[in-house]
Design a protein around this motif. Structure first.
Motif, PDB file in Angstrom:
ATOM      1  N   SER A 125      11.898 -13.665   0.168  1.00 24.46           N
ATOM      2  CA  SER A 125      10.605 -13.891  -0.478  1.00 24.46           C
ATOM      3  C   SER A 125       9.930 -12.571  -0.848  1.00 24.46           C
ATOM      4  O   SER A 125       9.301 -12.468  -1.904  1.00 24.46           O
ATOM      5  N   LEU A 126      10.052 -11.555   0.005  1.00 21.42           N
ATOM      6  CA  LEU A 126       9.441 -10.256  -0.289  1.00 21.42           C
ATOM      7  C   LEU A 126      10.138  -9.587  -1.469  1.00 21.42           C
ATOM      8  O   LEU A 126       9.476  -9.028  -2.352  1.00 21.42           O
ATOM      9  N   LEU A 127      11.460  -9.637  -1.509  1.00 15.00           N
ATOM     10  CA  LEU A 127      12.198  -9.037  -2.629  1.00 15.00           C
ATOM     11  C   LEU A 127      11.868  -9.740  -3.937  1.00 15.00           C
ATOM     12  O   LEU A 127      11.794  -9.106  -4.996  1.00 15.00           O
ATOM     13  N   ALA A 128      11.687 -11.059  -3.864  1.00 14.48           N
ATOM     14  CA  ALA A 128      11.438 -11.813  -5.087  1.00 14.48           C
ATOM     15  C   ALA A 128      10.006 -11.652  -5.575  1.00 14.48           C
ATOM     16  O   ALA A 128       9.759 -11.534  -6.781  1.00 14.48           O
ATOM     17  N   ARG A 129       9.054 -11.625  -4.668  1.00 13.78           N
ATOM     18  CA  ARG A 129       7.640 -11.710  -5.050  1.00 13.78           C
ATOM     19  C   ARG A 129       6.907 -10.371  -5.085  1.00 13.78           C
ATOM     20  O   ARG A 129       5.831 -10.278  -5.680  1.00 13.78           O
ATOM     21  N   GLY A 130       7.435  -9.349  -4.463  1.00 14.19           N
ATOM     22  CA  GLY A 130       6.719  -8.080  -4.389  1.00 14.19           C
ATOM     23  C   GLY A 130       6.909  -7.221  -5.626  1.00 14.19           C
ATOM     24  O   GLY A 130       8.006  -6.704  -5.872  1.00 14.19           O
ATOM     25  N   LYS A 131       5.851  -7.042  -6.412  1.00 16.47           N
ATOM     26  CA  LYS A 131       5.933  -6.152  -7.563  1.00 16.47           C
ATOM     27  C   LYS A 131       6.191  -4.714  -7.135  1.00 16.47           C
ATOM     28  O   LYS A 131       6.731  -3.907  -7.906  1.00 16.47           O
ATOM     29  N   ILE A 143       8.157  -3.706  -4.810  1.00 13.28           N
ATOM     30  CA  ILE A 143       9.521  -3.470  -4.334  1.00 13.28           C
ATOM     31  C   ILE A 143      10.356  -2.901  -5.476  1.00 13.28           C
ATOM     32  O   ILE A 143      10.477  -3.530  -6.534  1.00 13.28           O
ATOM     33  N   SER A 144      10.923  -1.744  -5.276  1.00 10.88           N
ATOM     34  CA  SER A 144      11.698  -1.094  -6.338  1.00 10.88           C
ATOM     35  C   SER A 144      13.009  -1.822  -6.569  1.00 10.88           C
ATOM     36  O   SER A 144      13.538  -2.504  -5.685  1.00 10.88           O
ATOM     37  N   GLN A 145      13.526  -1.661  -7.769  1.00  9.32           N
ATOM     38  CA  GLN A 145      14.810  -2.286  -8.091  1.00  9.32           C
ATOM     39  C   GLN A 145      15.931  -1.721  -7.222  1.00  9.32           C
ATOM     40  O   GLN A 145      16.859  -2.433  -6.837  1.00  9.32           O
ATOM     41  N   GLN A 146      15.807  -0.453  -6.878  1.00  6.20           N
ATOM     42  CA  GLN A 146      16.814   0.164  -6.028  1.00  6.20           C
ATOM     43  C   GLN A 146      16.829  -0.494  -4.650  1.00  6.20           C
ATOM     44  O   GLN A 146      17.894  -0.739  -4.074  1.00  6.20           O
ATOM     45  N   ARG A 147      15.643  -0.797  -4.115  1.00  6.95           N
ATOM     46  CA  ARG A 147      15.578  -1.453  -2.806  1.00  6.95           C
ATOM     47  C   ARG A 147      16.127  -2.877  -2.891  1.00  6.95           C
ATOM     48  O   ARG A 147      16.817  -3.334  -1.980  1.00  6.95           O
ATOM     49  N   ILE A 148      15.849  -3.585  -3.990  1.00  2.93           N
ATOM     50  CA  ILE A 148      16.385  -4.943  -4.166  1.00  2.93           C
ATOM     51  C   ILE A 148      17.907  -4.912  -4.168  1.00  2.93           C
ATOM     52  O   ILE A 148      18.572  -5.702  -3.475  1.00  2.93           O
ATOM     53  N   LEU A 199       0.807  -1.217   0.000  1.00  4.19           N
ATOM     54  CA  LEU A 199       0.000   0.000   0.000  1.00  4.19           C
ATOM     55  C   LEU A 199       0.839   1.264   0.000  1.00  4.19           C
ATOM     56  O   LEU A 199       0.451   2.268  -0.589  1.00  4.19           O
ATOM     57  N   ARG A 200       1.988   1.208   0.647  1.00  2.92           N
ATOM     58  CA  ARG A 200       2.854   2.390   0.735  1.00  2.92           C
ATOM     59  C   ARG A 200       4.316   1.961   0.705  1.00  2.92           C
ATOM     60  O   ARG A 200       4.703   0.995   1.366  1.00  2.92           O
ATOM     61  N   THR A 201       5.124   2.706  -0.045  1.00  3.36           N
ATOM     62  CA  THR A 201       6.546   2.397  -0.137  1.00  3.36           C
ATOM     63  C   THR A 201       7.224   2.509   1.219  1.00  3.36           C
ATOM     64  O   THR A 201       8.098   1.703   1.568  1.00  3.36           O
ATOM     65  N   SER A 202       6.818   3.494   2.001  1.00  2.38           N
ATOM     66  CA  SER A 202       7.446   3.691   3.310  1.00  2.38           C
ATOM     67  C   SER A 202       7.227   2.487   4.221  1.00  2.38           C
ATOM     68  O   SER A 202       8.082   2.149   5.048  1.00  2.38           O
ATOM     69  N   ILE A 203       6.082   1.807   4.060  1.00  2.65           N
ATOM     70  CA  ILE A 203       5.799   0.636   4.897  1.00  2.65           C
ATOM     71  C   ILE A 203       6.713  -0.517   4.519  1.00  2.65           C
ATOM     72  O   ILE A 203       7.296  -1.181   5.386  1.00  2.65           O
ATOM     73  N   SER A 204       6.864  -0.775   3.217  1.00  2.00           N
ATOM     74  CA  SER A 204       7.748  -1.865   2.792  1.00  2.00           C
ATOM     75  C   SER A 204       9.191  -1.591   3.188  1.00  2.00           C
ATOM     76  O   SER A 204       9.923  -2.515   3.583  1.00  2.00           O
ATOM     77  N   VAL A 241      -0.409  -7.487  -6.985  1.00  2.00           N
ATOM     78  CA  VAL A 241       0.890  -7.009  -6.489  1.00  2.00           C
ATOM     79  C   VAL A 241       1.893  -8.151  -6.359  1.00  2.00           C
ATOM     80  O   VAL A 241       2.952  -7.982  -5.762  1.00  2.00           O
ATOM     81  N   TYR A 242       1.571  -9.311  -6.950  1.00  2.00           N
ATOM     82  CA  TYR A 242       2.384 -10.511  -6.767  1.00  2.00           C
ATOM     83  C   TYR A 242       3.184 -10.809  -8.032  1.00  2.00           C
ATOM     84  O   TYR A 242       2.639 -10.839  -9.139  1.00  2.00           O
ATOM     85  N   GLN A 243       4.481 -11.022  -7.879  1.00  2.00           N
ATOM     86  CA  GLN A 243       5.398 -11.247  -8.997  1.00  2.00           C
ATOM     87  C   GLN A 243       5.540 -12.736  -9.281  1.00  2.00           C
ATOM     88  O   GLN A 243       5.944 -13.507  -8.416  1.00  2.00           O
ATOM     89  N   GLN A 244       5.202 -13.135 -10.501  1.00  2.00           N
ATOM     90  CA  GLN A 244       5.452 -14.496 -10.948  1.00  2.00           C
ATOM     91  C   GLN A 244       6.857 -14.592 -11.533  1.00  2.00           C
ATOM     92  O   GLN A 244       7.422 -13.609 -11.992  1.00  2.00           O
ATOM     93  N   TYR A 245       7.415 -15.784 -11.498  1.00  2.00           N
ATOM     94  CA  TYR A 245       8.786 -15.974 -11.988  1.00  2.00           C
ATOM     95  C   TYR A 245       8.855 -15.787 -13.500  1.00  2.00           C
ATOM     96  O   TYR A 245       8.053 -16.327 -14.244  1.00  2.00           O
ATOM     97  N   GLN A 246       9.835 -14.997 -13.936  1.00  2.00           N
ATOM     98  CA  GLN A 246      10.083 -14.776 -15.356  1.00  2.00           C
ATOM     99  C   GLN A 246      11.570 -14.962 -15.624  1.00  2.00           C
ATOM    100  O   GLN A 246      12.383 -14.154 -15.161  1.00  2.00           O
ATOM    101  N   PRO A 247      11.951 -16.019 -16.346  1.00  2.00           N
ATOM    102  CA  PRO A 247      13.374 -16.244 -16.607  1.00  2.00           C
ATOM    103  C   PRO A 247      13.947 -15.145 -17.501  1.00  2.00           C
ATOM    104  O   PRO A 247      13.234 -14.526 -18.291  1.00  2.00           O
ATOM    105  N   CYS A 248      15.211 -14.918 -17.342  1.00  2.00           N
ATOM    106  CA  CYS A 248      15.886 -13.875 -18.113  1.00  2.00           C
ATOM    107  C   CYS A 248      16.024 -14.313 -19.565  1.00  2.00           C
ATOM    108  O   CYS A 248      16.465 -15.424 -19.865  1.00  2.00           O
TER     109      CYS A 248
END
Length: 618
Positions: free
Chosen positions: A384-390, A392-397, A349-354, A545-552
């Motif tokens: 799991s949160l870094l992998a699955r959370g749409k 989550i910004s790339q910078q945070r990852i 819901l909010r970036t600050s919360i994540s 808001v859920y990220q499914q696996y996508q191979p490179c």
């Protein structure tokens, strides 16, 4: 004709006995009614005063018996309440507890509005004068929260219809008035609510209905919100761990198979699938989490007439409440299935919360004073949160990966190469952190390798140094994680892991052959808590808001998979050759031969799992 009615028709003696019994009950009821009216003519005050002095105690006992047995009419009920209110000073707990408890248990909720208001006023006056009755009165009021079997049709997905809501409104009005005028009732109320929470095997409408009343109380008693949410999470965790993920999936598959076998009507099939989960406990969790997601959304959404700062403060306060429940009940619990997604959705819901949630989890991992199991669980939540959370910004990852790698490299530098590396429990947190790094990079490879800048970042993590260190983290990772990570790092020349994986496999098999016993399990007992969400109704909050696996796309799948296939063929030949030599070795003892054969079968299964399926990589 039913079996019961048929037997009654052929047994006139029983029928006669039954008729006599009913007639006796009717006469008893009439006698009690008349007796109650005769006693009432003398006045309640006189009955109580005489009983207090030990005079005519029989009349007092008859009064209580009549109150219990007679279905009082509205006029009689009104007279009783008025007289009882005039005698409140006499109703001391050490003398008239039975009378007061019988009075509180009377049917008052189905009366007209005038009598209901009069009863509410009497109850408040009574509890204000004699607070010893507070716990019992609250218990009787909160028992109305539990839906009765006869009312099942009036509760749909934990929401009462207008008829039930009309009566419950009086219950909550009474509770609110008691809590306003009797401060000590607050603690009693929380104790009673927790005590009366339905057991998790109860039907969905019972648990969801009780939860609906708890959330209703949060509206007029905001100070209870933290305590009530604690009770909810405590019971939800119990429900969640009571049913295995495989059981939920099996129930859904069974329903689909039955649908195909019996060729049900298309409309009926559609309705059945939309109604909810096939597993009863999963259905309860689904309904309850859906209600909780609705409540969370309402707490954090912006109101056009409300200042944005006020909304932010309310959301921040609610985050602290949720974090308390998460820390007390969810984080320490191993392998919950769905309750943890409350935090996942709240973070979306909010970036600050994540950001705050990830920082909290990292603080647990870095702190050596925290229990090892909690640190390992925190690592799993981070990965799991870094992998699955749409969301989550790339910078945070990248920032979190950098912190995890820095901690892992520092750990390797401080550890002694001569230390025991066979027991993974000694370095459990380190191995968990490494597996989290490998998992996130493998899962998010498309995002982390799509530019030269990102590839430079991955090179700065010094992954090759990590995988080749003396602690050998690839040895204990889940096979699917290790294999997928190896494919990604090989495709982008970040590290070469396949040789290490081969050496680890040869070492495991050789040690078994040499030591006569099957080696202890060397794979981490890892859980990625945000694995795919199975619940239907509440799943709509997670899906977006859920990220499914996508191979490179840049990876060379043919080269990697052909290498994997070649390695698998080599392993199979090695196993077959080894087993052939076992059969030829007459000097090998039977126990050793059996253990080696058993391990070889398990080893083949591990190979098939490692290169055939994977947790989330599909």
């Amino acid at each position: 004709m039913s079996v019961y009615s048929a037997s009654m028709a052929t047994t006139p003696i029983l029928k006669s006995a039954n008729t006599s019994l009913n007639r006796k009950k009717i006469h008893e009821r009439i006698r009690n009614t008349v007796q109650f009216q005769l006693i009432s003519q003398n006045g309640l005050r006189k009955v109580l005063e005489d009983a207090s002095k030990g005079i005519n105690v029989g009349a007092y006992e008859d009064y209580i018996r009549a109150m219990h047995d007679v279905d009082l009419s509205d006029p009689d009920f009104g007279v009783l309440i008025k007289e009882s209110r005039q005698c409140i000073e006499l109703l001391k707990p050490h003398k008239f507890t039975l009378f007061v408890e019988t009075l509180i248990c009377l049917n008052w909720i189905n009366r007209n509005e005038t009598l209901i208001v009069e009863y509410q006023e009497f109850l408040i006056d009574l509890l204000s004068e004699h607070n010893k009755y507070t716990s019992f009165a609250l218990s009787k009021l909160i028992q109305f929260w539990v839906p009765k079997p006869i009312d099942e049709s009036f509760w749909k997905n934990g929401v009462p219809d207008e008829r039930i809501k009309f009566f419950l409104n009086y219950v909550h009005q009474t509770l609110g008035k008691i809590l306003d005028v009797i401060p000590m009732a607050n603690d009693f109320a929380i104790e009673v609510i927790e005590k009366l929470f339905p057991y998790y095997t109860k039907p969905s409408y019972v648990i969801a209905g009780y939860m609906n009343n708890m959330m209703w109380m949060m509206e007029y008693r905001p100070m209870f919100r933290e305590d009530l949410l604690q009770i909810l999470f405590k019971n939800f965790v119990l429900m969640d761990v009571s049913v295995r993920r495989s059981d939920i999936e099996a129930a859904e598959r069974l329903s689909q198979d039955a649908e195909e076998i019996f060729k049900m009507d298309a409309d009926d099939v559609k309705l059945q699938n939309q109604e909810g989960m096939q597993h009863p406990i999963a259905q309860t969790i689904d309904i309850c989490l859906n209600k909780l997601f609705e409540y969370i959304t309402a707490q954090c959404q912006s109101n056009p007439n409300e200042d944005s700062n006020k909304t932010t403060l309310r959301c921040s306060h609610f985050f602290k409440i949720l974090m308390k429940s998460f820390e007390d009940y969810i984080l320490p619990t191993h392998k919950t299935n769905h309750i943890q997604f409350v935090m996942f959705y709240f973070c979306s819901l909010r970036t600050s919360i994540s950001e705050s949630f990830i920082s909290y989890l990292c603080s647990k991992v870095w702190d050596p004073n925290v229990a090892t199991t909690v640190r390992q669980s925190s690592v799993g939540y981070i990965a799991s949160l870094l992998a699955r959370g749409k969301f989550i910004s790339q910078q945070r990852i990248k920032h979190t990966l950098h912190d995890l790698c820095r901690w892992a490299h520092d750990y390797v530098e401080k550890s002694d190469a001569s230390q025991n590396t066979q027991n993974i429990k000694v370095h459990l947190v380190f191995y968990a952190v490494c597996e989290a790094i490998f998992y996130v990079i493998a899962f998010r490879s498309r995002d982390l390798t799509n530019s030269s800048e990102n590839l430079t970042f991955l090179q700065s993590l010094q992954l090759s140094t990590l995988v080749t260190c003396h602690l050998n983290p690839l040895r204990v990772c889940l096979p699917a994680v290790a294999t997928t990570f190896a494919g990604v790092t090989r495709a982008h020349q970040l590290a070469y892991c396949h040789t290490i994986l081969e050496r680890n496999a040869r070492r495991k098999l050789a040690m078994v052959y040499q030591n006569e016993i099957v080696m202890p399990e060397e794979t981490l007992d890892t859980t990625f808590p945000f694995d795919p969400y199975l619940l239907k109704k509440s799943g709509k909050y997670i899906e977006a808001v859920y990220q499914q696996y996508q191979p490179c796309e840049d990876e060379d799948p043919n080269g990697v998979h052909s290498q994997i296939a070649t390695n698998e063929q080599r392993r199979r030949k090695r196993v077959e050759s080894l087993m052939s030599s076992v059969d030829d070795d007459d000097f090998l003892s039977d126990p050793k031969r059996n253990k080696l054969a058993e391990h070889s079968k398990n080893y083949e299964k591990e190979i098939l799992f490692s290169y055939g399926t994977s947790p989330g990589f599909h």
